[in-house]
Write an enzyme that holds these catalytic residues in place. Structure first.
Site, PDB file in Angstrom:
ATOM      1  N   ARG A 147       0.678  -1.035  -0.017  1.00  0.00           N
ATOM      2  CA  ARG A 147      -0.064   0.108   0.098  1.00  0.00           C
ATOM      3  C   ARG A 147       0.910   1.147  -0.064  1.00  0.00           C
ATOM      4  NH1 ARG A 147      -2.474  -3.827  -0.501  1.00  0.00           N
ATOM      5  NH2 ARG A 147      -2.575  -2.982  -2.373  1.00  0.00           N
ATOM      6  N   HIS A 166      -8.855   6.336  10.779  1.00  0.00           N
ATOM      7  CA  HIS A 166      -8.216   4.953  10.812  1.00  0.00           C
ATOM      8  C   HIS A 166      -6.538   4.996  10.695  1.00  0.00           C
ATOM      9  CE1 HIS A 166     -12.387   3.749   9.121  1.00  0.00           C
ATOM     10  NE2 HIS A 166     -12.342   4.084  10.088  1.00  0.00           N
TER      11      HIS A 166
END
Ligand code: APR
Length: 235
Positions: free
Chosen positions: A55, A103
């Site tokens: 990611r 998050h």
């Protein structure tokens, strides 16, 4: 006038970052239980690290798009608070300054000992066995499924003080973030930019712009300015 933005993965889709629940999204190729829970981290840290390393490398090759840039530009004339479910740093790189990451943040690692120690991962990679000066193992600075969302109280407070709420690119399927719109005060206009999930929301009095973020966010901003201009609210 205070504009609160709730952004999700869709705002970064045109920057080349995959969403989670669309066709071809991240959760099609990975099981949440394998890569995004504290249990996964205990069971197979290498698999978790590999997922977030990928990611990060993807993020390092990505750039803010017209939606991120339009929100940063809006700060020049309005008070704008961004509450994002995204762990990318594209709002920051676009120039927004008031950003709350519900998050966590992909480009950081933090102490698993909850000591507050954080480390920026400039090369994007985390390796097995990395430790921080406090002696605890480093872990990705991600709020995993099943963990508390530490910024939630602040997010609720900001939403409760909004004059306008702009929701962009989120399926509103993950709680507690998805419940934030219920804290918008009476009289707060709510806009939603999402090419797909708008029908059920327009029935709830939410103004829906069924377009990708890069064109939809500038349109929503123009509508918000026009609406509040007409309503006589000063900015
Ligand atoms: N512009 C705007 N919206 C878009 C675009 C686009 N170009 N492309 C897709 N979308 C929309 C989709 O229609 C969908 O409603 O973005 C939304 C993405 O939804 P999800 O993949 O569920 O992402 P999100 O809502 O951010 O997920 C919430 O789930 O897995 C967790 O922690 C992860 O923060 C994430 C949370």
């Amino acid at each position: 006038m205070r504009i609160v933005v709730l952004s999700g993965a869709g705002i970064s889709a045109e920057s080349g970052i995959r969403t989670f629940r669309d066709a071809g999204g991240l959760w099609e190729g990975h099981r949440i239980e394998d890569v995004a829970t504290p249990e996964a981290w205990q069971r197979n840290p290498d698999m978790v690290l590999d997922f977030y390393n990928q990611r990060r490398l993807n993020l390092l090759q990505s750039h803010p798009n017209a939606a991120h840039l339009a929100l940063a530009e809006l700060e020049k004339t309005h008070e704008v608070h961004i509450i994002t479910q995204n762990v990318d740093d594209l709002h920051e790189r676009a120039g927004s300054t008031k950003i709350l990451h519900l998050h966590g943040e992909l480009m950081y690692a933090r102490s698993s000992g909850e000591t507050g120690f954080r480390l920026r991962l400039d090369d994007g990679l985390m390796h097995a066995g990395m430790r921080c000066p406090d002696g605890f193992p480093l872990r990705p600075d991600i709020v995993w499924f099943g963990e508390p969302v530490p910024m939630m109280d602040e997010a609720i407070y900001l939403t409760s003080k909004a004059d306008a709420l702009l929701i962009v690119g989120t399926s509103l399927e993950v709680y507690p973030a998805a419940g934030l719109l219920n804290f918008a005060p009476h009289g707060c206009g709510i806009w939603l930019v999402d090419p797909n999930r708008h029908q059920e929301k327009s029935a709830q009095g939410i103004r829906c712009i069924a377009e990708p973020a890069s064109s939809g966010v500038p349109k929503a901003i123009a509508e918000i300015k026009e609406f509040y201009g007409k309503a006589g609210t000063h900015s």
